[in-house]
Design a protein around this motif. Structure first.
Motif, PDB file in Angstrom:
ATOM      1  N   ARG A  42       0.835  -1.208   0.000  1.00 18.29           N
ATOM      2  CA  ARG A  42       0.000   0.000   0.000  1.00 18.29           C
ATOM      3  C   ARG A  42       0.871   1.260   0.000  1.00 18.29           C
ATOM      4  NH1 ARG A  42      -2.959  -0.653   4.609  1.00 18.29           N
ATOM      5  NH2 ARG A  42      -4.476  -1.889   3.486  1.00 18.29           N
ATOM      6  N   MET A  43       1.899   1.286   0.845  1.00 18.58           N
ATOM      7  CA  MET A  43       2.783   2.449   0.910  1.00 18.58           C
ATOM      8  C   MET A  43       3.514   2.660  -0.417  1.00 18.58           C
ATOM      9  SD  MET A  43       3.991   5.049   2.476  1.00 18.58           S
ATOM     10  CE  MET A  43       3.382   4.798   4.117  1.00 18.58           C
ATOM     11  N   ALA A  44       3.988   1.580  -1.012  1.00 21.10           N
ATOM     12  CA  ALA A  44       4.681   1.692  -2.299  1.00 21.10           C
ATOM     13  C   ALA A  44       3.738   2.261  -3.366  1.00 21.10           C
ATOM     14  CB  ALA A  44       5.227   0.332  -2.715  1.00 21.10           C
ATOM     15  N   HIS A  45       2.497   1.795  -3.360  1.00 20.42           N
ATOM     16  CA  HIS A  45       1.509   2.312  -4.316  1.00 20.42           C
ATOM     17  C   HIS A  45       1.245   3.794  -4.070  1.00 20.42           C
ATOM     18  CE1 HIS A  45      -2.162   3.069  -6.505  1.00 20.42           C
ATOM     19  NE2 HIS A  45      -2.687   3.505  -5.369  1.00 20.42           N
ATOM     20  N   GLN A  46       1.023   4.167  -2.817  1.00 22.80           N
ATOM     21  CA  GLN A  46       0.729   5.567  -2.497  1.00 22.80           C
ATOM     22  C   GLN A  46       1.821   6.497  -2.994  1.00 22.80           C
ATOM     23  OE1 GLN A  46       0.059   5.021   1.822  1.00 22.80           O
ATOM     24  NE2 GLN A  46      -1.594   6.477   1.530  1.00 22.80           N
ATOM     25  N   ARG A  47       3.040   6.125  -2.733  1.00 21.26           N
ATOM     26  CA  ARG A  47       4.151   7.006  -3.123  1.00 21.26           C
ATOM     27  C   ARG A  47       4.256   7.125  -4.636  1.00 21.26           C
ATOM     28  NH1 ARG A  47       8.801   6.043   1.473  1.00 21.26           N
ATOM     29  NH2 ARG A  47       7.473   6.717   3.192  1.00 21.26           N
ATOM     30  N   LEU A  48       4.079   6.010  -5.336  1.00 21.32           N
ATOM     31  CA  LEU A  48       4.115   6.082  -6.793  1.00 21.32           C
ATOM     32  C   LEU A  48       2.930   6.892  -7.323  1.00 21.32           C
ATOM     33  CD1 LEU A  48       5.329   5.239  -9.537  1.00 21.32           C
ATOM     34  CD2 LEU A  48       3.671   3.372  -9.506  1.00 21.32           C
ATOM     35  N   ALA A  49       1.740   6.642  -6.785  1.00 17.94           N
ATOM     36  CA  ALA A  49       0.545   7.343  -7.264  1.00 17.94           C
ATOM     37  C   ALA A  49       0.676   8.854  -7.065  1.00 17.94           C
ATOM     38  CB  ALA A  49      -0.696   6.810  -6.551  1.00 17.94           C
ATOM     39  N   GLU A  50       1.205   9.272  -5.919  1.00 16.11           N
ATOM     40  CA  GLU A  50       1.401  10.706  -5.666  1.00 16.11           C
ATOM     41  C   GLU A  50       2.392  11.307  -6.660  1.00 16.11           C
ATOM     42  OE1 GLU A  50       2.649  10.828  -1.605  1.00 16.11           O
ATOM     43  OE2 GLU A  50       0.678  10.235  -0.852  1.00 16.11           O
ATOM     44  N   ALA A  51       3.489  10.599  -6.892  1.00  9.85           N
ATOM     45  CA  ALA A  51       4.508  11.100  -7.821  1.00  9.85           C
ATOM     46  C   ALA A  51       3.972  11.137  -9.251  1.00  9.85           C
ATOM     47  CB  ALA A  51       5.762  10.230  -7.739  1.00  9.85           C
ATOM     48  N   ALA A  52       3.237  10.101  -9.651  1.00 12.58           N
ATOM     49  CA  ALA A  52       2.687  10.056 -11.009  1.00 12.58           C
ATOM     50  C   ALA A  52       1.679  11.187 -11.218  1.00 12.58           C
ATOM     51  CB  ALA A  52       2.038   8.699 -11.261  1.00 12.58           C
ATOM     52  N   HIS A  53       0.867  11.453 -10.204  1.00 11.31           N
ATOM     53  CA  HIS A  53      -0.108  12.541 -10.320  1.00 11.31           C
ATOM     54  C   HIS A  53       0.597  13.886 -10.411  1.00 11.31           C
ATOM     55  CE1 HIS A  53      -3.553  15.124  -8.774  1.00 11.31           C
ATOM     56  NE2 HIS A  53      -3.947  14.660  -9.921  1.00 11.31           N
ATOM     57  N   ALA A  54       1.616  14.087  -9.592  1.00 10.14           N
ATOM     58  CA  ALA A  54       2.394  15.327  -9.665  1.00 10.14           C
ATOM     59  C   ALA A  54       3.047  15.468 -11.038  1.00 10.14           C
ATOM     60  CB  ALA A  54       3.451  15.355  -8.562  1.00 10.14           C
ATOM     61  N   GLY A  55       3.591  14.377 -11.542  1.00  7.95           N
ATOM     62  CA  GLY A  55       4.201  14.397 -12.873  1.00  7.95           C
ATOM     63  C   GLY A  55       3.195  14.770 -13.949  1.00  7.95           C
ATOM     64  N   TYR A  56       1.991  14.234 -13.837  1.00 10.09           N
ATOM     65  CA  TYR A  56       0.946  14.549 -14.812  1.00 10.09           C
ATOM     66  C   TYR A  56       0.579  16.040 -14.768  1.00 10.09           C
ATOM     67  CZ  TYR A  56      -3.708  14.949 -16.806  1.00 10.09           C
ATOM     68  OH  TYR A  56      -4.793  15.369 -17.531  1.00 10.09           O
ATOM     69  N   ASP A  74      10.784   3.413 -15.232  1.00  5.56           N
ATOM     70  CA  ASP A  74      11.709   2.279 -15.356  1.00  5.56           C
ATOM     71  C   ASP A  74      11.893   1.507 -14.056  1.00  5.56           C
ATOM     72  OD1 ASP A  74      12.006   3.158 -17.959  1.00  5.56           O
ATOM     73  OD2 ASP A  74      14.016   3.977 -17.662  1.00  5.56           O
ATOM     74  N   GLU A  75      11.905   2.220 -12.934  1.00  8.91           N
ATOM     75  CA  GLU A  75      12.229   1.585 -11.656  1.00  8.91           C
ATOM     76  C   GLU A  75      11.028   1.290 -10.764  1.00  8.91           C
ATOM     77  OE1 GLU A  75      15.345   0.692 -10.725  1.00  8.91           O
ATOM     78  OE2 GLU A  75      16.077   1.361 -12.679  1.00  8.91           O
ATOM     79  N   TRP A  76       9.961   2.079 -10.881  1.00  6.48           N
ATOM     80  CA  TRP A  76       8.927   2.024  -9.847  1.00  6.48           C
ATOM     81  C   TRP A  76       7.512   1.755 -10.326  1.00  6.48           C
ATOM     82  CZ3 TRP A  76      11.440   1.475  -5.578  1.00  6.48           C
ATOM     83  CH2 TRP A  76      12.695   2.075  -5.438  1.00  6.48           C
ATOM     84  N   ARG A  77       7.248   1.718 -11.624  1.00  8.31           N
ATOM     85  CA  ARG A  77       5.861   1.592 -12.078  1.00  8.31           C
ATOM     86  C   ARG A  77       5.198   0.296 -11.610  1.00  8.31           C
ATOM     87  NH1 ARG A  77       8.422   0.002 -16.777  1.00  8.31           N
ATOM     88  NH2 ARG A  77       7.529  -1.865 -17.744  1.00  8.31           N
ATOM     89  N   GLY A  78       5.979  -0.720 -11.304  1.00  5.13           N
ATOM     90  CA  GLY A  78       5.424  -1.976 -10.801  1.00  5.13           C
ATOM     91  C   GLY A  78       4.777  -1.852  -9.436  1.00  5.13           C
ATOM     92  N   ASN A  79       4.964  -0.731  -8.763  1.00  5.86           N
ATOM     93  CA  ASN A  79       4.340  -0.524  -7.451  1.00  5.86           C
ATOM     94  C   ASN A  79       2.871  -0.122  -7.552  1.00  5.86           C
ATOM     95  OD1 ASN A  79       6.755  -1.105  -6.232  1.00  5.86           O
ATOM     96  ND2 ASN A  79       7.247   1.004  -5.688  1.00  5.86           N
ATOM     97  N   ALA A  80       2.397   0.189  -8.746  1.00  7.82           N
ATOM     98  CA  ALA A  80       1.008   0.638  -8.912  1.00  7.82           C
ATOM     99  C   ALA A  80       0.038  -0.480  -8.557  1.00  7.82           C
ATOM    100  CB  ALA A  80       0.775   1.100 -10.345  1.00  7.82           C
ATOM    101  N   ARG A  81      -1.011  -0.127  -7.842  1.00 10.73           N
ATOM    102  CA  ARG A  81      -2.078  -1.062  -7.484  1.00 10.73           C
ATOM    103  C   ARG A  81      -3.429  -0.562  -7.991  1.00 10.73           C
ATOM    104  NH1 ARG A  81       0.954  -4.846  -7.283  1.00 10.73           N
ATOM    105  NH2 ARG A  81       2.471  -4.934  -5.632  1.00 10.73           N
ATOM    106  N   SER A  82      -3.370   0.405  -8.891  1.00 12.19           N
ATOM    107  CA  SER A  82      -4.574   0.964  -9.496  1.00 12.19           C
ATOM    108  C   SER A  82      -4.219   1.441 -10.908  1.00 12.19           C
ATOM    109  CB  SER A  82      -5.076   2.148  -8.673  1.00 12.19           C
ATOM    110  OG  SER A  82      -5.989   2.921  -9.421  1.00 12.19           O
ATOM    111  N   PRO A  83      -5.127   1.264 -11.855  1.00 10.54           N
ATOM    112  CA  PRO A  83      -4.841   1.756 -13.203  1.00 10.54           C
ATOM    113  C   PRO A  83      -4.583   3.259 -13.263  1.00 10.54           C
ATOM    114  CG  PRO A  83      -6.789   0.354 -13.208  1.00 10.54           C
ATOM    115  CD  PRO A  83      -6.403   0.568 -11.773  1.00 10.54           C
ATOM    116  N   LEU A  84      -5.185   4.019 -12.355  1.00 10.17           N
ATOM    117  CA  LEU A  84      -5.065   5.473 -12.423  1.00 10.17           C
ATOM    118  C   LEU A  84      -3.629   5.947 -12.274  1.00 10.17           C
ATOM    119  CD1 LEU A  84      -6.509   8.173 -12.744  1.00 10.17           C
ATOM    120  CD2 LEU A  84      -6.929   8.153 -10.276  1.00 10.17           C
ATOM    121  N   ALA A  85      -2.859   5.325 -11.403  1.00  8.42           N
ATOM    122  CA  ALA A  85      -1.454   5.727 -11.233  1.00  8.42           C
ATOM    123  C   ALA A  85      -0.676   5.525 -12.536  1.00  8.42           C
ATOM    124  CB  ALA A  85      -0.811   4.931 -10.098  1.00  8.42           C
TER     125      ALA A  85
END
Length: 195
Positions: A42-56, A74-85
């Motif tokens: 869950r934590m890994a997903h949250q951090r990626l989702a926040e970064a991806a949203h900021a990037g967008y 390249d390094e972190w997209r596998g942490n996503a647990r939702s299509p939205l990230a």
């Protein structure tokens, strides 16, 4: 400014990502039962989702650092647990000109089911991923964003099928879910007269 603050946050994001365990133990029903592993995922997903949203958000203003987006991909997209990230990350890459990585990120996103454990709720409720999301909200927003940016992915319309299946089970919708469904319906060609 707000964009400058968001840029600083995004530039720090790769260093703040976490690596959950590679081999996640699951029971016979396919569920992760160790709460420590669930928390880590869950934590890994949250951090990626926040970064991806900021990037967008930054990419929409053409201010996202491409190197940071590529590292997240390249390094972190596998942490996503939702299509939205994944959709946020893919669109950010697309807007910043990296079509190849954008395509991979969007392919991965549209193969991804929401959550850590398969949903067993007959009511359509999902597990908590640490934000206000749900499968319904995230799939609806992913669809609306793909439509907004004219991404005609072959699996884009599957998001609407997933929405319909989830919607049928629900008796209550949160404010975010209602707004997301409105955006998805509008993107799908609905009007206020005939959604």
């Amino acid at each position: 400014t707000r964009l400058q603050s968001l840029l600083e946050q995004l530039q720090k994001a790769p260093g703040l990502q976490t690596r959950p365990p590679k081999d996640v133990p699951r029971n016979a029903e396919g569920r992760v039962t160790d709460y420590r592993v669930v928390d880590s995922l869950r934590m890994a997903h949250q951090r990626l989702a926040e970064a991806a949203h900021a990037g967008y958000i930054l990419a929409r203003a053409q201010k996202a650092p491409l190197a940071t987006l590529r590292t997240l991909h390249d390094e972190w997209r596998g942490n996503a647990r939702s299509p939205l990230a994944g959709v946020h990350l893919g669109l950010a890459l697309k807007l910043m000109g990296d079509e190849a990585r954008a395509s991979v990120a969007l392919d991965d996103a549209l193969k991804l089911a929401y959550g850590i454990n398969p949903s067993t709720s007959s009511q359509g409720w999902d597990e908590w991923l640490g934000d206000y999301g749900s499968a319904l909200r995230d799939n609806a927003l992913a669809y609306a964003l793909l439509h907004r940016h004219q991404v005609a992915h072959p699996k884009r319309e599957n998001l609407l099928l997933d929405l319909a299946a989830t919607f049928e089970k629900r008796q209550y919708l949160s404010t975010q879910e209602r707004l997301s469904l409105f955006l998805a319906a509008r993107a799908a060609g609905g009007t206020s007269d005939a959604p």
